[in-house]
Motif scaffolding. Structure first.
Motif, PDB file in Angstrom:
ATOM      1  N   ARG A   1       0.820  -1.199   0.000  1.00 10.47           N
ATOM      2  CA  ARG A   1       0.000   0.000   0.000  1.00 10.47           C
ATOM      3  C   ARG A   1       0.861   1.260   0.000  1.00 10.47           C
ATOM      4  N   SER A   2       0.530   2.182  -0.887  1.00 13.18           N
ATOM      5  CA  SER A   2       1.200   3.477  -0.968  1.00 13.18           C
ATOM      6  C   SER A   2       0.217   4.462  -1.573  1.00 13.18           C
ATOM      7  N   ALA A   3       0.079   5.616  -0.967  1.00  9.63           N
ATOM      8  CA  ALA A   3      -0.943   6.581  -1.362  1.00  9.63           C
ATOM      9  C   ALA A   3      -0.767   7.062  -2.800  1.00  9.63           C
ATOM     10  N   ALA A   4      -1.894   7.301  -3.465  1.00  5.62           N
ATOM     11  CA  ALA A   4      -1.892   7.893  -4.801  1.00  5.62           C
ATOM     12  C   ALA A   4      -1.612   9.387  -4.679  1.00  5.62           C
ATOM     13  N   THR A   5      -0.700   9.907  -5.501  1.00  9.25           N
ATOM     14  CA  THR A   5      -0.304  11.312  -5.377  1.00  9.25           C
ATOM     15  C   THR A   5      -0.533  12.138  -6.648  1.00  9.25           C
ATOM     16  N   ARG A   6      -0.695  11.463  -7.793  1.00  8.52           N
ATOM     17  CA  ARG A   6      -0.861  12.203  -9.045  1.00  8.52           C
ATOM     18  C   ARG A   6      -1.606  11.345 -10.067  1.00  8.52           C
ATOM     19  N   VAL A   7      -2.415  11.989 -10.916  1.00  7.96           N
ATOM     20  CA  VAL A   7      -3.110  11.290 -11.994  1.00  7.96           C
ATOM     21  C   VAL A   7      -2.820  11.987 -13.316  1.00  7.96           C
ATOM     22  N   ASP A   8      -2.554  11.191 -14.349  1.00 17.29           N
ATOM     23  CA  ASP A   8      -2.246  11.706 -15.678  1.00 17.29           C
ATOM     24  C   ASP A   8      -3.161  10.987 -16.672  1.00 17.29           C
ATOM     25  N   ILE A   9      -4.003  11.761 -17.382  1.00 22.70           N
ATOM     26  CA  ILE A   9      -4.919  11.193 -18.381  1.00 22.70           C
ATOM     27  C   ILE A   9      -4.631  11.905 -19.700  1.00 22.70           C
ATOM     28  N   PRO A  10      -3.657  11.423 -20.471  1.00 22.72           N
ATOM     29  CA  PRO A  10      -3.203  12.142 -21.666  1.00 22.72           C
ATOM     30  C   PRO A  10      -4.309  12.444 -22.672  1.00 22.72           C
ATOM     31  N   ALA A  11      -5.266  11.554 -22.844  1.00 22.45           N
ATOM     32  CA  ALA A  11      -6.295  11.719 -23.876  1.00 22.45           C
ATOM     33  C   ALA A  11      -7.151  12.960 -23.672  1.00 22.45           C
ATOM     34  N   ILE A  12      -7.270  13.428 -22.419  1.00 17.67           N
ATOM     35  CA  ILE A  12      -8.107  14.609 -22.161  1.00 17.67           C
ATOM     36  C   ILE A  12      -7.319  15.743 -21.506  1.00 17.67           C
ATOM     37  N   GLY A  13      -5.997  15.622 -21.520  1.00 18.13           N
ATOM     38  CA  GLY A  13      -5.162  16.704 -21.025  1.00 18.13           C
ATOM     39  C   GLY A  13      -5.179  16.924 -19.533  1.00 18.13           C
ATOM     40  N   VAL A  14      -5.461  15.883 -18.759  1.00 18.87           N
ATOM     41  CA  VAL A  14      -5.448  16.004 -17.302  1.00 18.87           C
ATOM     42  C   VAL A  14      -4.102  15.529 -16.764  1.00 18.87           C
ATOM     43  N   ASP A  15      -3.444  16.355 -15.993  1.00 24.35           N
ATOM     44  CA  ASP A  15      -2.204  16.009 -15.295  1.00 24.35           C
ATOM     45  C   ASP A  15      -2.243  16.773 -13.983  1.00 24.35           C
TER      46      ASP A  15
ATOM     47  N   VAL B   1     -15.648   5.717 -15.007  1.00 23.36           N
ATOM     48  CA  VAL B   1     -14.658   5.127 -15.907  1.00 23.36           C
ATOM     49  C   VAL B   1     -14.060   3.916 -15.208  1.00 23.36           C
ATOM     50  N   PHE B   2     -14.073   2.770 -15.881  1.00 22.09           N
ATOM     51  CA  PHE B   2     -13.517   1.520 -15.354  1.00 22.09           C
ATOM     52  C   PHE B   2     -12.218   1.207 -16.106  1.00 22.09           C
ATOM     53  N   ALA B   3     -11.153   0.863 -15.368  1.00 25.54           N
ATOM     54  CA  ALA B   3      -9.874   0.550 -16.010  1.00 25.54           C
ATOM     55  C   ALA B   3      -9.153  -0.559 -15.240  1.00 25.54           C
ATOM     56  N   LYS B   4      -8.306  -1.308 -15.968  1.00 26.98           N
ATOM     57  CA  LYS B   4      -7.516  -2.377 -15.359  1.00 26.98           C
ATOM     58  C   LYS B   4      -6.028  -2.071 -15.466  1.00 26.98           C
ATOM     59  N   MET B   5      -5.268  -2.570 -14.476  1.00 30.41           N
ATOM     60  CA  MET B   5      -3.829  -2.320 -14.460  1.00 30.41           C
ATOM     61  C   MET B   5      -3.162  -2.921 -15.689  1.00 30.41           C
ATOM     62  N   LYS B   6      -2.305  -2.134 -16.312  1.00 32.81           N
ATOM     63  CA  LYS B   6      -1.595  -2.534 -17.525  1.00 32.81           C
ATOM     64  C   LYS B   6      -0.114  -2.761 -17.260  1.00 32.81           C
ATOM     65  N   SER B   7       0.487  -1.862 -16.466  1.00 27.59           N
ATOM     66  CA  SER B   7       1.924  -1.980 -16.190  1.00 27.59           C
ATOM     67  C   SER B   7       2.290  -1.147 -14.982  1.00 27.59           C
ATOM     68  N   VAL B   8       3.488  -1.396 -14.466  1.00 29.36           N
ATOM     69  CA  VAL B   8       4.043  -0.626 -13.351  1.00 29.36           C
ATOM     70  C   VAL B   8       5.457  -0.196 -13.721  1.00 29.36           C
TER      71      VAL B   8
ATOM     72  N   LYS C   1     -14.104  16.152 -18.801  1.00 30.00           N
ATOM     73  CA  LYS C   1     -14.059  15.394 -20.057  1.00 30.00           C
ATOM     74  C   LYS C   1     -13.950  13.883 -19.891  1.00 30.00           C
ATOM     75  N   ILE C   2     -14.039  13.345 -18.656  1.00 32.37           N
ATOM     76  CA  ILE C   2     -13.800  11.902 -18.530  1.00 32.37           C
ATOM     77  C   ILE C   2     -14.859  11.066 -19.241  1.00 32.37           C
ATOM     78  N   GLY C   3     -16.031  11.628 -19.481  1.00 26.77           N
ATOM     79  CA  GLY C   3     -17.072  10.896 -20.204  1.00 26.77           C
ATOM     80  C   GLY C   3     -16.734  10.671 -21.663  1.00 26.77           C
ATOM     81  N   SER C   4     -15.737  11.377 -22.174  1.00 23.26           N
ATOM     82  CA  SER C   4     -15.332  11.212 -23.573  1.00 23.26           C
ATOM     83  C   SER C   4     -14.211  10.189 -23.729  1.00 23.26           C
ATOM     84  N   LEU C   5     -13.723   9.632 -22.633  1.00 26.70           N
ATOM     85  CA  LEU C   5     -12.651   8.643 -22.705  1.00 26.70           C
ATOM     86  C   LEU C   5     -13.132   7.373 -23.394  1.00 26.70           C
ATOM     87  N   LYS C   6     -12.195   6.661 -24.030  1.00 23.04           N
ATOM     88  CA  LYS C   6     -12.531   5.486 -24.824  1.00 23.04           C
ATOM     89  C   LYS C   6     -11.784   4.241 -24.338  1.00 23.04           C
ATOM     90  N   GLN C   7     -12.340   3.103 -24.682  1.00 25.94           N
ATOM     91  CA  GLN C   7     -11.697   1.836 -24.369  1.00 25.94           C
ATOM     92  C   GLN C   7     -10.293   1.797 -24.971  1.00 25.94           C
TER      93      GLN C   7
END
Length: 218
Positions: A64-78, A208-215, A137-143
Motif C-alpha cells: 500500500r502506498s498513497a496515490a499522489t498524481r493522476v495523468d490522463i493524456p487523452a483529455i489533457g489532465v495532469d 470510468v472503469f480501467a484495469k492495471m496494464k503496467s508498473v 471530459k472523462i465521459g469522452s474517454l474510450k476503451q
C-alpha cells in the motif's frame, strides 16, 4: 446526492454540454463486495456496510502506498491528487469550494493503485463560478486509452480503460464500482446527465472503469 461520493458537480449558469456516454440503467455484474464499501440508499446517499474480507493486496506484488498524481493524456489532465475519506453522513467527502475544488482526490477507503481491487479517484465536473473542472471530459474517454497514477513510493501504475458508463444517481452500481475484482483496477467518478432545476445538481454519475496494464518507476 452522488451515490458513493457526494455531489461532484453543481451546474454552471449556462450549463455547458458535458462529454458523456449514453445513460446505462443496468450495472455490470459485480464481484463480491469489499470489506467496507459505501452502499447507496434510495436517496443516493451512502453508508458503510461490512461484507467479505478484501483479498490480500500482496497478490499484485505492490504494497500500500498513497496515490499522489493522476495523468490522463487523452483529455489533457495532469494533476496532483488530494486524499479524501468519508463524511459524517457516510458518503465519500468531495472537494469543497476553494483552492482545492479543482483538484481530484483518491478515496483512502479504497485500495492503493496497483493493489488488488478498485482504487477510486473522484473529481468535480464543473462549478457555478469556475466553469469546467478537472473531470469535465472523462465521459469522452474510450476503451484502450491509458490513465497513469503515481504513488507516494515513486511507482507509476498505468491502467487501460475498458468501460465508460453513465448511471442515474438513484441506481448507482455500488458493488460494480467498489466491489472486489480479480485484478488491480481503477475507477474515475464524476457527475453528468441532466441538471435538476430544483437542486441545481446533475442527476447522473459518469464512471470510468480501467484495469492495471503496467508498473514503472517515476
Amino acid at each position: 446526492m452522488l451515490a458513493g461520493v457526494g455531489v461532484l458537480g453543481k451546474a454552471i449558469a449556462d450549463q455547458r454540454s458535458i462529454p458523456e456516454p449514453p445513460l446505462t440503467a443496468t450495472a455490470p455484474t459485480p464481484e463480491a463486495p469489499s470489506s467496507t464499501i459505501p452502499s447507496a440508499s434510495a436517496s443516493g446517499t451512502t453508508k458503510e456496510k461490512t461484507a467479505s474480507p478484501t483479498p490480500s493486496p500482496t497478490e499484485t506484488g505492490l504494497t500500500r502506498s498513497a496515490a499522489t498524481r493522476v495523468d490522463i493524456p487523452a483529455i489533457g489532465v495532469d494533476s496532483v491528487l488530494n486524499r479524501t475519506g468519508l463524511a459524517s453522513d457516510g458518503t465519500i467527502a468531495v472537494p469543497q469550494p476553494g483552492p482545492q475544488f479543482n483538484t481530484p482526490a483518491w478515496y483512502t477507503g479504497s485500495p492503493a493503485p496497483g493493489q488488488l481491487g478498485p482504487s477510486v479517484l473522484i473529481g468535480h465536473v464543473d462549478g457555478i463560478d469556475t466553469g469546467p473542472a478537472v473531470f469535465f471530459k472523462i465521459g469522452s474517454l474510450k476503451q484502450g486509452q491509458d490513465v497513469k497514477v503515481t504513488r507516494q513510493d515513486g511507482k507509476v501504475v498505468t491502467f487501460s480503460i475498458y468501460r465508460v458508463q453513465r448511471y442515474p444517481k438513484d441506481h448507482f452500481p455500488t458493488l460494480a464500482v467498489y466491489g472486489n475484482t480479480d485484478d488491480s483496477e481503477l475507477r474515475l467518478i464524476t457527475c453528468g446527465g441532466k441538471l435538476n432545476p430544483y437542486t441545481q445538481h446533475y442527476e447522473d454519475n459518469i464512471v470510468v472503469f480501467a484495469k492495471m496494464k503496467s508498473v514503472s518507476q517515476a
